[in-house]
Write an enzyme that holds these catalytic residues in place. Structure first.
Site, short mmCIF file in Angstrom:
data_model
loop_
_atom_site.label_atom_id
_atom_site.label_comp_id
_atom_site.label_asym_id
_atom_site.label_seq_id
_atom_site.Cartn_x
_atom_site.Cartn_y
_atom_site.Cartn_z
N LEU A 44 0.90 -1.31 0.08
CA LEU A 44 -0.17 0.03 0.00
C LEU A 44 1.05 1.34 0.07
O LEU A 44 1.76 1.26 0.71
CB LEU A 44 -0.94 0.12 1.15
CG LEU A 44 -1.69 -1.22 1.44
CD1 LEU A 44 -2.64 -1.15 2.56
CD2 LEU A 44 -2.63 -1.31 0.00
N HIS A 100 -3.66 4.27 -1.82
CA HIS A 100 -4.28 3.50 -1.41
C HIS A 100 -4.73 3.99 -0.07
O HIS A 100 -6.11 4.21 0.36
CB HIS A 100 -3.70 2.24 -1.05
CG HIS A 100 -3.29 1.56 -2.27
ND1 HIS A 100 -1.76 1.13 -2.20
CD2 HIS A 100 -4.03 0.66 -3.14
CE1 HIS A 100 -1.69 0.28 -3.29
NE2 HIS A 100 -2.96 -0.01 -3.91
N SER A 118 2.31 0.56 -6.82
CA SER A 118 3.17 -0.46 -6.07
C SER A 118 4.42 -0.88 -6.97
O SER A 118 5.39 -1.13 -6.49
CB SER A 118 2.35 -1.49 -5.70
OG SER A 118 1.19 -0.95 -5.15
N ARG A 119 4.38 -0.84 -8.15
CA ARG A 119 5.44 -1.29 -9.09
C ARG A 119 6.42 -0.32 -9.27
O ARG A 119 7.41 -0.53 -9.95
CB ARG A 119 4.74 -1.44 -10.62
CG ARG A 119 3.82 -3.00 -10.51
CD ARG A 119 3.66 -3.06 -11.94
NE ARG A 119 2.84 -4.48 -11.84
CZ ARG A 119 1.26 -4.67 -11.94
NH1 ARG A 119 0.56 -3.62 -12.25
NH2 ARG A 119 0.88 -5.91 -12.19
#
Ligand code: PAF
Length: 296
Positions: free
Chosen positions: A35, A39, A188-189
């Protein structure tokens, strides 16, 4: 904050809340974990709008292609739980793959047309997998509202259409893209990017920010705009463009390439996917040149 690892624990926790207070509203934030502030902003919005907020953390194998990053997708349970708690989540559902899919699912959920282009075209089957997991999660959580980031604008359109078509009693709440101070959209990547790739990836948000002004130029066609944005992005030697498209939003239907951008009516989505090394980043911007009505 209650942590549920099984469907049974989740149903039990929700039943307890709903028995105590039958009229409570439930907000739901589905995620694949690792997260970040994007998020967190969804959780906070849900906390503002609802009595309780359920967060799910589940890396869904059905939405990854055979050569994609399911195995190496970043995971950090302790950090995720801390972020969830600090932002006000009440229940976190974090099942294993075996818990979520005790038998190999034979059901696919295909939303046509809105999945024809963009990530639907470059990641075949991806949105079928998203459809299955999101509808399973909606059945389990039974939320009044569900929160999705507009970074995945196509995902928002697909889920909105799925809930409309299937009369799912959930309000889909699209939330704004959250960016780093230098413009990079949170993902997140991003953790996969080397320092040089990350630096060069800033070209994406720069190109998207310039698009409105470019599109307002006299006579610039839809095709011309895409060409100009592509050459701007190609100046970064590590950028390998998967797609750049300007489509009607939320239908995601193509626009005539020869039409002058500033004459196109309605809400438009300018979306791109670009690889930097092994990392594929997506970003987008909602634009309107001739206002009709806005869907977002
Ligand atoms: O956007 C995501 O993180 C995922 O696609 C979702 C909606 C949680 C489904 O796995």
């Amino acid at each position: 904050m209650i942590i549920c690892r099984t469907k049974q624990q989740l149903r039990h926790a929700l039943r307890e809340e709903r028995t105590k207070q039958p009229s409570i509203t439930t907000g739901f934030v589905p995620t694949m974990g690792y997260l970040h502030e994007g998020h967190a902003s969804l959780i906070r919005q849900s906390v503002r709008d609802n009595d309780i907020t359920v967060l799910s953390i589940f890396v869904n194998p059905l939405q990854f292609g055979p050569n994609e990053d399911f195995d190496r997708y970043p995971r950090d349970e302790q950090r995720d739980l801390l972020l969830a708690e600090n932002n006000g989540a009440d229940i976190v559902f974090m099942p294993t793959v075996e818990e979520m899919y005790p038998i190999k699912p034979l059901t696919r959920l295909t939303v046509d047309v809105v999945t024809d282009r963009l990530c639907g075209a470059s990641r075949p089957g991806h949105f079928d997998g998203v459809g299955v997991v999101v509808s399973k999660l909606f059945h389990l959580v039974q939320p009044q509202r569900a929160y999705f980031g507009m970074k995945d604008a196509q995902q928002v359109a697909v889920i909105q259409r799925m809930t409309d078509d299937l009369d799912m009693p959930v309000e889909i709440v699209p939330c704004p893209i959250v960016r780093e101070p230098d413009g990079l959209a949170l993902s997140s990547r991003n953790v996969y990017l080397s320092a040089e790739e990350r630096l060069q990836a800033l070209v994406l948000s720069k190109a998207l920010s310039e698009a409105k002004e470019l599109g307002e130029r006299e006579g610039l066609t839809v095709e011309g705009l895409i060409t100009q944005l592509s050459s701007m992005i190609r100046k970064s030697p590590l950028a390998d463009i998967d797609y750049i498209e300007l489509l009607a939003y939320p239908d995601l239907t193509p626009l005539p390439g020869e039409e002058a951008v500033k004459e196109v009516q309605g809400t438009l989505l300018l979306a791109l996917a670009v690889r930097f090394g092994k990392t594929r980043l997506i970003d987008n911007r909602i634009l309107s040149f001739v206002e009709v009505e806005s869907h977002v």
